[in-house]
Scaffold this active site. Structure first.
Site, PDB file in Angstrom:
ATOM      1  N   LYS A  92       0.196  -0.966  -0.012  1.00  0.00           N
ATOM      2  CA  LYS A  92       0.260  -0.170   0.515  1.00  0.00           C
ATOM      3  C   LYS A  92       1.051   1.041   0.228  1.00  0.00           C
ATOM      4  CE  LYS A  92      -4.053   0.191   2.301  1.00  0.00           C
ATOM      5  NZ  LYS A  92      -4.709   0.185   3.218  1.00  0.00           N
TER       6      LYS A  92
HETATM    7  O1  G3P Z   1      -9.372   0.761   4.748  1.00  0.00           O
HETATM    8  C1  G3P Z   1      -9.312   2.076   5.583  1.00  0.00           C
HETATM    9  C2  G3P Z   1      -9.971   2.463   6.264  1.00  0.00           C
HETATM   10  O2  G3P Z   1      -8.580   1.335   7.584  1.00  0.00           O
HETATM   11  C3  G3P Z   1      -9.461   3.632   7.071  1.00  0.00           C
HETATM   12  O3  G3P Z   1     -11.061   3.418   7.334  1.00  0.00           O
HETATM   13  O4  G3P Z   1     -13.275   3.674   9.080  1.00  0.00           O
HETATM   14  O5  G3P Z   1     -10.592   4.706   9.948  1.00  0.00           O
HETATM   15  O6  G3P Z   1     -11.671   6.242   7.870  1.00  0.00           O
HETATM   16  P1  G3P Z   1     -11.643   4.833   8.861  1.00  0.00           P
END
Ligand code: G3P
Length: 301
Positions: A92
């Site tokens: 990534k």
């Molecule tokens: O896939 C990306 C993710 O882990 C981020 O999620 O909910 O922290 O925006 P969030």
């Protein structure tokens, strides 16, 4: 649509894998932190190897560098160290690394993607917040782009003054139609009485422009719309890069990115639980169980 689980928790990965629905895993530094903070003496290499062994599909592991050179070195390390375990590592790379920590990072992500593409190391470009970023990442040779649907929704809500945690929980569905409607309703406070769906007809061009600017991020009104737009752009030019919808916060959002034709949805374990459950299913199970007669139960010994 492929389903990845968005977690670094081994127990969650193993459980979701046992359901036969799992095509891959995505991790990032925050998810790794959450997974290991309550464990002591974690052997990080062995922990990651175990994730790679558990699932046959792609496992995204993220770099932490902010320069192209640093990210390429880390990507090579991650790939050489962990890909031999199960031949499934994808690295990534942030689409850009510009921040207060590195003010010249605008193109570092693209440079790293281009170099890794030449080396045959598969990449997943992360922190995509608008279709234009995805277009550039695809041109630079990435295999996956990850639009962060939930964080895009957060940003749009913040523009009308809503704060996550205070005004709405992290898991709340972002209803862009409602946001639009309510923004016009706020505007209509200046009027005695208004009704109907065509509120835009009632206001001046300036008022409409003001609301439009507030309820969108440069014309985008939700994270799911970013996913749909990227799909459209990639299909226009037959790009092979896959769209991996990320930062998904609730079941309805998963439905919307699936309707938009996303190639992959990476879903938090908790949201998978929300996808499978419905109170009427639960009621149905209760009534079926209550209605079992002895003769029927006898069939099963
Ligand atoms: O896939 C990306 C993710 O882990 C981020 O999620 O909910 O922290 O925006 P969030």
């Amino acid at each position: 649509m492929k389903v990845f689980v968005d977690t670094a928790e081994l127990d969650e990965i193993k459980e979701a894998n046992s359901w036969g629905i799992l095509d891959g895993v995505t991790t990032n530094p925050s998810l790794i932190k959450k997974a290991v903070e309550n464990r002591s003496n974690v052997d990080m290499k062995e922990y990651i190897r175990e994730i790679c062994r558990t699932v046959e599909g792609p496992i995204s592991l993220e770099v932490i560098g902010l320069t192209a050179e640093g990210m390429v070195e880390q990507a090579e390390f991650l790939y050489e160290e962990f890909n031999p375990v199960n031949d499934n590592v994808v690295v990534k790379i942030p689409v850009n690394t510009n921040s207060s920590r590195s003010s010249s990072g605008d193109y570092e992500g693209l440079k790293a993607l281009n170099k890794l593409s030449g080396e045959g190391i598969p990449t997943n470009t992360t922190l995509i917040m608008k279709p234009e970023q995805a277009l550039l990442a695809a041109k630079a040779g990435t295999q996956y782009v990850s639009p962060f649907a939930g964080r895009i929704d957060d940003f749009i809500r913040s523009k009308v003054g809503l704060t996550r945690g205070e005004d709405y929980p992290k898991s709340a569905y972002h209803d862009s139609d409602w946001l639009k409607h309510s923004s016009y309703i706020n505007l209509k406070d200046r009027y005695d009485y208004l009704e109907g769906d065509d509120l835009e007809d009632i206001f001046s061009d300036e008022e409409v422009a003001e609301v439009r600017e507030k309820i969108s991020d440069a014309g985008i009104s939700s994270g799911a719309e970013v996913v749909a737009s990227i799909k459209q752009i990639f299909s226009n030019y037959d790009y092979e890069t896959e769209v991996l919808a990320a930062s998904l916060r609730n079941s309805r959002q998963v439905r919307e990115v699936a309707e938009a034709g996303t190639d992959v949805a990476t879903i938090p374990f908790k949201v998978m639980g929300e996808m499978i459950s419905h109170h009427k299913t639960e009621q149905g199970i209760i009534s079926f169980s209550e209605d079992v007669v002895d003769e029927y139960e006898g069939l099963f010994g």
